[in-house]
Design an enzyme around this catalytic site. Structure first.
Site, mmCIF file in Angstrom:
data_model
loop_
_atom_site.group_PDB
_atom_site.id
_atom_site.type_symbol
_atom_site.label_atom_id
_atom_site.label_comp_id
_atom_site.label_asym_id
_atom_site.label_seq_id
_atom_site.Cartn_x
_atom_site.Cartn_y
_atom_site.Cartn_z
ATOM 1 N N THR A 99 73.443 -40.873 114.625
ATOM 2 C CA THR A 99 72.556 -41.349 115.861
ATOM 3 C C THR A 99 73.428 -42.359 116.652
ATOM 4 O O THR A 99 73.849 -43.168 116.183
ATOM 5 C CB THR A 99 71.008 -42.090 115.400
ATOM 6 O OG1 THR A 99 70.401 -40.911 114.577
ATOM 7 C CG2 THR A 99 70.330 -42.605 116.654
ATOM 8 N N THR B 271 89.237 -48.659 115.642
ATOM 9 C CA THR B 271 89.639 -48.189 114.290
ATOM 10 C C THR B 271 89.135 -46.856 113.969
ATOM 11 O O THR B 271 89.872 -46.157 113.399
ATOM 12 C CB THR B 271 89.118 -49.205 113.022
ATOM 13 O OG1 THR B 271 89.476 -50.511 113.506
ATOM 14 C CG2 THR B 271 89.711 -48.892 111.632
ATOM 15 N N CYS C 177 101.144 -67.806 107.016
ATOM 16 C CA CYS C 177 100.052 -68.543 106.461
ATOM 17 C C CYS C 177 98.696 -68.073 107.381
ATOM 18 O O CYS C 177 97.446 -68.612 106.443
ATOM 19 C CB CYS C 177 100.174 -69.988 106.800
ATOM 20 S SG CYS C 177 101.828 -70.364 106.130
HETATM 21 C C1 LIG Z 1 96.085 -51.997 119.097
HETATM 22 C C2 LIG Z 1 94.617 -51.861 118.479
HETATM 23 N N1 LIG Z 1 94.380 -50.869 117.649
HETATM 24 C C3 LIG Z 1 93.190 -50.824 117.223
HETATM 25 C C4 LIG Z 1 92.286 -51.792 117.073
HETATM 26 C C5 LIG Z 1 91.093 -52.003 116.121
HETATM 27 O O1 LIG Z 1 90.004 -51.889 117.288
HETATM 28 P P1 LIG Z 1 88.580 -51.880 116.842
HETATM 29 O O2 LIG Z 1 88.510 -53.393 116.405
HETATM 30 O O3 LIG Z 1 87.393 -51.778 117.929
HETATM 31 O O4 LIG Z 1 88.069 -51.462 115.417
HETATM 32 C C6 LIG Z 1 92.707 -52.975 117.676
HETATM 33 C C7 LIG Z 1 91.900 -54.198 117.664
HETATM 34 O O5 LIG Z 1 92.284 -55.281 117.270
HETATM 35 C C8 LIG Z 1 94.013 -52.962 118.226
HETATM 36 O O6 LIG Z 1 94.503 -54.292 119.031
HETATM 37 S S1 FES Z 2 99.606 -70.515 103.371
HETATM 38 FE FE1 FES Z 2 101.555 -70.965 103.827
HETATM 39 S S2 FES Z 2 101.776 -73.006 103.363
HETATM 40 FE FE2 FES Z 2 99.685 -72.762 102.890
#
Ligand SMILES: Cc1ncc(COP(=O)(O)O)c(C=O)c1O
Ligand code: FES
Lengths: 120, 402
Positions: free
Chosen positions: B237, B72, B325
């Site tokens: 760090t 991320t 959901c």
């Molecule tokens: C395609 C993609 N990009 C970015 C991320 C984010 O990585 P991180 O969990 O290391 O922040 C993920 C993780 O789910 C991912 O699948």
């Molecule tokens: S969240 Fe979709 S039915 Fe409960």
């Protein structure tokens, strides 16, 4: 995330199915996530002799459907009308906040089924 | 009860060699890599060794690797850092509708800051059209950011061709390679990639460590300010234990890549074929051929993903779903929606992602348990009418015999 009670009703749902020649059928769709719940009633002498449900939805939706059928089976129509969404959620020991909308389905479907019965 | 972990695209266990190495860097080689004393020098050595291990996996130079807190952060740093450094040249960014939220939400943020973003649509198997990419390029396009492998459906995107186009037009290319790094070959030179994000916890290293590859000569404005670590591009760090663990995991992934991708492709295809054969009204989501080894995503009609996951969990199987959901927002997966899959089918999506710890026995177990669960949930579903299916089967049979 779910209480034991929710998991119990989810894994062993009570009263799943349909009723042939039902006295009333209520179906509601969940505007939020697109799920569907249907309740079938068999009413005799103003009492809910049998009740069944079918649900397309999450764990909370299935558990609340099961719970609502258990709560009103054998009750009179007036008693059943008093069951609220909140009461169903409480009977399950609560639901996660994001899942409260699912409990709305159950009581709403029940009330719709009763409406359908009354209109016949 | 048998337990089967099939959610490797979400995260992986730390492999034992890595765990062992990392522990030593917590307790013994714990120095601050910036310190002059022996403790510091030992930590520094570990960090620089990891930088080489990671660089060599993608054919980059060690000085082009910058450690971050994960995928991320690397995505944010790459996208925001590039457009901020190039804002005098233009304000247009090109990406796709199926990126991870780390990219999409960053683009949404930049739109609010006055940048303009084109979100390329995808085909029904989650691939992009290169002509659409070419047509989207404008005079003021300063960045193309496209993922290598989609995390939800496993489709491998044509990054080499994208790189060719970006190079011809002299536009910077960032690739989110979080799902492909260490699993399929990446060559940043051959693919003309200028920036690339990777993450440790998808390749058996700890969570909270990742890196950004930044081609020498590409300008990047930093997001953080502070010390001079990572040559001021990413002050703070260093997470030394995470870094050395990530380095070793990358090296091992490189060594095992060929054999492991053959093994996972075989298991994957067995799982896909088994599901499609045993479960009526099921479909594969994503590309059948341009697909990450070990990545399965299917939709099972008439059922909802969360209840499916709960039932699988009761049988010891860990998986994930793109159902509305299961998402905090109660919206179905944006990836499945972009592929033109309808709400109802997105609801019944199931992602099973395989990894090192999975065996053929695990596949057999899932193929034994899943059909029963699907049948149970379908029997509860108001959308499902068993008569319907029989009729349909009869229809297809009689058309066949005719
Ligand atoms: C395609 C993609 N990009 C970015 C991320 C984010 O990585 P991180 O969990 O290391 O922040 C993920 C993780 O789910 C991912 O699948
Ligand atoms: S969240 Fe979709 S039915 Fe409960």
């Amino acid at each position: 995330m779910y209480t034991d009670k929710v998991m119990d009703h989810f894994s062993n749902p009570r009263n799943v199915g349909e009723i042939d020649k039902a006295s009333g059928i209520g179906e509601v769709g969940n505007a939020k996530c697109g799920d569907i719940m249907r309740i079938y009633l068999d009413v005799e002498d103003n009492k809910i002799k049998d009740i069944k449900f079918k649900t397309f939805g999450c764990g909370a939706a299935i558990a609340t459907s099961s719970m609502v059928t258990e709560m009103v089976k054998g009750k009179t129509i007036d008693e059943a009308l008093e069951v609220t969404n909140k009461a169903v959620a409480e009977a399950l020991g609560g639901l996660p906040p994001a899942k409260m909308h699912c409990s709305n389905l159950a009581a709403d479907a029940l009330h719709k089924a009763i409406e359908d019965y009354k209109s016949k | 009860m048998r337990r089967v972990y099939m959610d490797h695209s979400a995260t992986t266990p730390v492999r034992s060699e890595v765990a062992q190495l990392v522990t030593g860097y917590f307790t013994e080689t714990f120095g601050n890599a910036s310190s002059v004393h022996a403790y510091g020098r030992d930590a520094r050595k570990g960090v620089e060794n990891a930088r080489e291990q990671i660089a060599s996996l993608i054919k980059a130079k060690p000085e082009e690797i910058f450690f971050t807190s994960g995928g991320t952060e690397a995505d944010n740093m790459a996208i925001i850092g590039t457009v901020m450094a190039n804002r005098d040249k233009g304000k247009h960014i090109i990406t796709t509708q199926i990126e991870h939220h780390a990219v999409l939400d960053t683009c949404h943020y930049l739109e609010k800051q006055g940048f303009e973003v084109t979100y390329l649509p995808v085909s029904d198997d989650a691939n992009i059209d290169l002509n659409q990419l070419k047509n989207a390029i404008r005079e003021d396009t300063i960045l193309i950011t496209i993922m290598h492998v989609n995390n939800e459906v496993g489709t491998i995107l044509p990054i080499k061709e994208v790189g060719q186009i970006a190079k011809e037009k002299n536009i910077i290319l960032h690739v989110d390679a979080v799902q492909s790094f260490g699993k399929i070959p990446i060559d940043v030179n051959e693919m003309n990639i200028d920036l690339l994000s990777a993450s440790g916890h998808k390749i058996y290293a700890p969570k909270g460590i990742g890196c950004l590859y930044l081609r020498k000569g590409i300008k990047l404005s930093p997001l953080f300010f502070g010390g001079s670590q990572e040559r001021k591009r990413r002050p703070g760090t260093e997470n030394v234990p995470g870094i050395v663990g990530f380095g070793l995991a990358a090296e091992l992934a490189g060594k095992e890549m060929e054999a492991e991708s053959i093994r996972l492709t075989m298991l994957r295809d067995k799982l896909i074929d088994g599901i499609l054969e045993k479960i009526p009204e099921s479909q594969l989501n994503g590309s059948r051929t341009k697909r990450l080894p070990g990545h399965v995503n299917v939709s099972l009609r008439y059922i909802e993903g969360e209840s499916l996951l709960l039932m699988l969990d009761m049988k010891g199987i860990a998986a994930s779903s793109g159902s509305a959901c299961t998402s905090g927002s109660l919206d179905p997966s944006h990836v499945l929606m972009a592929m033109g899959i309808c709400h109802e089918i997105a609801h019944g999506s199931l992602r099973l992602t395989l990894g090192k710890i999975n065996t053929e026995g695990d596949i057999d177990y899932v193929l034994e348990v899943l059909p029963e669960i699907v049948e149970k949930l379908r029997s509860m579903s108001p959308l499902f009418n068993s008569m319907q299916i029989e009729n349909r089967e009869e229809c297809s049979k009689c058309t066949l015999t005719k």
